[in-house]
Design a protein around this motif. Structure first.
Motif: not given
Length: 205
Positions: A119-135, A151-157
């Motif tokens: 359900q990755g598409e729904k997960l991205v569409a319906e939630n906000q994320f904090i993403v930590m850098a990886r080398d 397509n979901a990059d509206d500030g949720r990342f």
């Protein structure tokens, strides 16, 4: 409240998990961080200790920090619902008036962008994320190259790209224990003692 949901195998939980959670909590001005151990029932995980052992180690590790809390939503979920999308749905119902952020590494962002999460598409569409850098991972390029993410990059990342590249992997700690090594200061002392007492991760005996 602003709540971070930090999902991981925690097999075992390490000092870097705690340091990362504390740093994210501070930088993103969160009020609470939920530690969400993965369920052993997940088909995309290969875990070396039981759900009960990993929950107990997380409890021990976070017991003295009031900002941190154990969440058993995934472990308690019925078969087939041990995945992040379903967990976030339940947590949003549990905290209806709060703002939730799923906390993950950039490597997980890559996997979701490739369409490999349930359900990755729904997960991205319906939630906000904090993403930590990886080398070695360019987070902005990862988002721009994936239609699912782009397509979901509206500030949720919410990207955290400074000072979080330090790695102590749980797999390295497990390997040390399995070979009779001494990874004592790579994880909380209470968890080290728990592992020794219950003889977890040992292959040499």
């Amino acid at each position: 409240m602003r709540i971070g949901v930090y999902g991981s195998s925690f097999d075992p939980i390490t000092n870097v998990h705690l340091w990362t959670a504390s740093t994210i909590h501070h930088r993103k001005k969160l009020d609470k961080m939920l530690f969400l151990p993965s369920s052993k029932e997940r088909r995309d995980k290969s875990l070396m200790s039981t759900d009960e052992d990993r929950m107990e180690m997380v409890k021990l590790a976070i017991s003295e920090d009031p900002r941190f809390e154990l969440s058993t939503e995934e472990i308690d979920a019925p078969i087939g619902e041990q995945y992040t999308y379903f967990t976030m749905q339940k947590l949003k119902k549990k905290f209806p008036n709060d703002e939730l952020f799923f906390v993950m590494g950039a490597d997980i962002l890559v996997n979701i962008g490739h369409g490999s999460w349930v359900q990755g598409e729904k997960l991205v569409a319906e939630n906000q994320f904090i993403v930590m850098a990886r080398d070695g991972i360019d987070m902005l390029k990862t988002i721009s190259k994936s239609p699912l993410l782009r397509n979901a990059d509206d500030g949720r990342f919410h990207l955290v790209d400074k000072g979080l590249a330090m790695e102590i992997s749980s797999s390295y700690i497990r390997e040390e224990f399995s070979r009779g090594g001494e990874p004592r200061y790579l994880l909380p002392e209470s968890c080290y003692q728990y592992i020794m007492q219950h003889k977890l991760y040992r292959e040499y005996e």
